[in-house]
Design a protein around this motif. Structure first.
Motif, short mmCIF file in Angstrom:
data_model
loop_
_atom_site.label_atom_id
_atom_site.label_comp_id
_atom_site.label_asym_id
_atom_site.label_seq_id
_atom_site.Cartn_x
_atom_site.Cartn_y
_atom_site.Cartn_z
N TYR A 4 11.75 22.00 3.40
CA TYR A 4 13.14 22.02 2.84
C TYR A 4 12.86 22.45 1.26
O TYR A 4 12.00 21.82 0.61
N THR A 6 14.46 21.54 -2.22
CA THR A 6 15.32 20.34 -2.54
C THR A 6 15.66 20.52 -3.84
O THR A 6 15.37 21.37 -4.74
N GLU A 7 16.80 19.70 -4.13
CA GLU A 7 17.19 19.55 -5.56
C GLU A 7 17.46 17.67 -5.79
O GLU A 7 17.56 17.14 -4.83
N LEU A 21 9.88 19.90 0.23
CA LEU A 21 9.85 18.84 0.59
C LEU A 21 9.16 19.30 2.27
O LEU A 21 9.78 20.07 2.83
N ARG A 63 19.81 20.43 6.87
CA ARG A 63 19.95 19.95 5.53
C ARG A 63 19.74 18.44 5.82
O ARG A 63 19.98 17.99 6.62
N TYR A 78 18.92 12.95 -3.82
CA TYR A 78 18.15 13.96 -3.30
C TYR A 78 18.40 14.79 -2.11
O TYR A 78 19.21 13.99 -1.47
N ARG A 79 18.70 16.00 -2.12
CA ARG A 79 19.11 17.08 -0.97
C ARG A 79 18.31 17.93 -0.81
O ARG A 79 17.37 18.33 -1.92
N GLY A 80 18.32 18.60 0.53
CA GLY A 80 17.59 19.71 0.73
C GLY A 80 18.18 20.62 1.89
O GLY A 80 19.01 20.18 2.48
#
Length: 84
Positions: A4, A6-7, A21, A63, A78-80
């Motif tokens: 993924y 990520t941000e 990730l 996601r 945290y997201r991806g």
């Protein structure tokens, strides 16, 4: 295995790109298949010297959203999104 992009969101700094990730979790059954991604609704939590986090997968595993705390840093959103 699934990778993924990520941000992280630090609160005042907005969303910022972070390192990819890569997930591969197997036991009696694949949580993250070697040729795919986690099922929707799967939650992965980790903890170790490098930090800790918890993410939940959505949109068929395309996601995730969650939180993380990396070593020497404060907690972040945290997201991806799955790499194509």
């Amino acid at each position: 295995m699934a990778t993924y992009n990520t941000e992280i969101h630090t609160g005042g700094g907005g969303w910022q790109a972070d390192e990819p990730l890569e997930l591969s979790i197997r036991n009696r059954n694949d949580v993250v298949p070697s040729d795919g991604r986690p099922a929707e609704g799967t939650t992965v939590t980790w903890s170790g010297d490098a930090g800790n986090g918890s993410v939940t997968f959505f949109d068929g595993g395309d996601r995730f959203d969650g939180t993380a705390r990396f070593s020497g840093e404060g907690p972040v959103e945290y997201r991806g999104v799955l790499q194509e």
